[in-house]
Motif scaffolding. Structure first.
Motif, short mmCIF file in Angstrom:
data_model
loop_
_atom_site.label_atom_id
_atom_site.label_comp_id
_atom_site.label_asym_id
_atom_site.label_seq_id
_atom_site.Cartn_x
_atom_site.Cartn_y
_atom_site.Cartn_z
N GLU A 12 -3.13 5.81 3.58
CA GLU A 12 -4.78 6.26 3.26
C GLU A 12 -3.88 8.11 4.59
OE1 GLU A 12 -6.69 3.48 5.32
OE2 GLU A 12 -6.22 1.87 2.86
N GLN A 13 -4.16 9.42 3.29
CA GLN A 13 -3.88 9.93 4.41
C GLN A 13 -4.00 11.28 3.81
OE1 GLN A 13 -3.88 11.46 7.71
NE2 GLN A 13 -3.14 9.54 8.45
N LYS A 14 -5.30 12.16 3.80
CA LYS A 14 -5.61 13.51 2.63
C LYS A 14 -5.06 14.46 2.40
CE LYS A 14 -9.74 12.09 3.91
NZ LYS A 14 -11.86 12.58 3.37
N SER A 15 -4.36 14.32 1.40
CA SER A 15 -3.21 15.94 1.42
C SER A 15 -4.30 16.97 -0.28
CB SER A 15 -2.00 15.38 0.94
OG SER A 15 -2.10 15.28 0.17
N ALA A 16 -3.71 18.11 -0.02
CA ALA A 16 -4.30 19.12 -1.04
C ALA A 16 -3.85 18.03 -2.73
CB ALA A 16 -3.64 20.07 -0.86
N GLU A 17 -4.48 18.43 -3.51
CA GLU A 17 -4.10 18.26 -4.76
C GLU A 17 -2.65 18.93 -5.31
OE1 GLU A 17 -6.71 18.30 -8.42
OE2 GLU A 17 -6.76 16.50 -8.58
N GLY A 18 -1.59 18.73 -6.27
CA GLY A 18 -0.54 19.03 -6.14
C GLY A 18 0.67 18.92 -6.26
N PHE A 19 0.64 18.43 -5.00
CA PHE A 19 1.75 17.39 -4.45
C PHE A 19 2.14 16.06 -4.93
CE2 PHE A 19 -0.41 19.42 -0.71
CZ PHE A 19 1.10 20.38 -0.12
N GLN A 20 3.70 16.37 -5.29
CA GLN A 20 4.25 14.95 -5.98
C GLN A 20 4.26 13.95 -5.40
OE1 GLN A 20 8.18 17.02 -8.10
NE2 GLN A 20 7.34 16.13 -10.71
N PHE A 21 4.73 14.21 -3.76
CA PHE A 21 5.07 13.38 -3.18
C PHE A 21 4.39 13.43 -1.97
CE2 PHE A 21 8.82 13.89 -5.19
CZ PHE A 21 9.36 12.92 -6.05
N CYS A 22 3.63 12.44 -1.04
CA CYS A 22 2.92 12.23 0.02
C CYS A 22 3.05 12.99 1.35
CB CYS A 22 2.41 11.31 0.26
SG CYS A 22 1.58 11.02 1.52
N PRO A 23 2.44 14.18 1.64
CA PRO A 23 3.44 15.16 2.91
C PRO A 23 3.12 14.07 4.01
CG PRO A 23 0.95 16.10 1.75
CD PRO A 23 1.45 14.47 1.21
N HIS A 24 2.63 13.23 4.00
CA HIS A 24 2.59 12.50 5.19
C HIS A 24 3.76 10.83 5.69
CE1 HIS A 24 -0.77 14.26 6.55
NE2 HIS A 24 -1.54 14.90 5.45
N CYS A 25 4.11 10.01 4.67
CA CYS A 25 4.65 9.28 4.27
C CYS A 25 5.77 9.49 3.78
CB CYS A 25 3.95 8.26 4.24
SG CYS A 25 3.16 7.97 2.36
N GLY A 26 5.95 10.40 2.32
CA GLY A 26 6.72 10.74 1.58
C GLY A 26 6.38 9.87 -0.14
N LEU A 27 5.66 8.96 -0.54
CA LEU A 27 5.09 8.30 -1.11
C LEU A 27 5.59 9.13 -2.26
CD1 LEU A 27 4.82 5.21 -1.83
CD2 LEU A 27 2.59 5.74 -1.92
#
Length: 334
Positions: A12-27
């Protein structure tokens, strides 16, 4: 222009659009849970552990102290985690050990059953209603029913013939306890001990008692491992926090279980001579010596002294105490 944000469904962390994987947990974002994904994740996770185990197998056997030193240096994903390694190897070891313990349990049971057959008394001719349990009358009954010429394999510190006679006459437990030597002013714990002793004597299933002891060993070893780490901490109190010594202990005990497991597995295929088994057991001390030298980075002589102190402290103080406690607990709650 303000960038759009994506909220991860896992952390449930916010990140910028464009990432394929969550930069916080790797999902992985927007991944549908299909059958393929489900089994891919399961299999990949299993084989990642499995691959790291085989990658750790050889260094654990032939490079004492290497894995522990590598782990505390921060390289914690290259090899199997120390606790994970310990749990995996110990499960395999106790699985192999169960075959040996089963044979020993069956052997002990056979000895007790043979002893029971040889010493069973035939008191059918005695009128149970007329039997008086005073010392003079009952002693004459016991004397008349003494089994002569029987070589008992198992002996107790009480008159077995008298106790056997009382059991077959359906005497009260209090009467039997007295025949077994329990004092009249016995407290709770002593009475409990005699109660368990009588229960064990009636059933004559010593194998179950031995099996209970064997079943307690894995738990005991998991308790004893931190004690070994504590001994190392006292010997090397300036060499890092307790967790460092615990990492070392996890890997060392993993080696012990792995080495003994290989011995057991080999012995199933080829009967190993006792001399070779003895040499293999003694070699674990030299493995520990090299591991201590490499991990703590001290001179050979000092490492030898401290390794000897750690080994003898553990063997001569901790293990006998643990065996006594385990035996007492197994006997008291049998």
């Amino acid at each position: 222009m303000r960038k759009k944000l994506t909220i991860c469904t896992n952390c449930e962390q916010k990140s910028a659009e464009g990432f394929q994987f969550c930069p916080h947990c790797g999902l992985k974002f927007n991944e549908e849970l299909t059958i393929g994904v489900l089994f891919y994740n399961t299999i990949s996770n299993y084989f990642s552990v499995d691959a790291r185990f085989f990658k750790s197998f050889i260094p654990l056997l032939i490079k004492p102290g290497f894995l522990a030193k590598t782990f505390i240096q921060g390289k914690r994903l290259l090899y199997l985690h120390p606790a994970q390694m310990y749990l995996f190897v110990s499960v395999v070891f106790f699985f192999l050990f169960s075959f040996i313990s089963r044979k020993q349990v069956e052997s002990v049971d056979k000895v007790f059953k043979d002893d029971l057959k040889k010493t069973s008394l035939k008191l059918d001719s005695i009128n149970k209603n007329d039997a008086q349990f005073n010392d003079i009358n009952f002693d004459s009954i016991v004397k008349s029913n003494e089994v002569k010429g029987v070589n008992r394999k198992i002996t107790y510190n009480f008159n077995q013939t008298k106790v056997d006679s009382l059991i077959q006459l359906n005497a009260s437990n209090e009467t039997i306890y007295k025949a077994m030597g329990m004092p009249e002013d016995a407290g709770f714990f002593k009475r409990k001990a005699y109660s368990q002793m009588l229960k064990f004597y009636k059933q004559r299933n010593g194998g179950s008692l031995l099996q209970g002891f064997y079943d307690s060993i894995p738990v005991a070893m998991f308790i004893l491992l931190p004690i070994f780490a504590l001994i190392l901490k006292l010997l090397y109190y300036k060499k890092g926090p307790f967790s460092y010594h615990l990492v070392f202990s996890f890997y060392f005990f993993s080696f012990l279980f792995m080495a003994f497991g290989i011995l057991i597995a080999t012995n199933f295929i080829i009967k190993l001579p006792d001399s070779l088994v003895t040499i293999a057991i003694l070699s674990t001390f030299f493995y520990l010596l090299i591991a201590v030298k490499r991990f703590y980075e001290q001179r050979w002589f000092l490492s030898f002294i401290k390794t000897s102190i750690a080994t003898f402290s553990f063997l001569l103080l901790v293990i006998p105490l643990a065996i006594i406690v385990l035996s007492l607990a197994t006997f008291m709650f049998y």
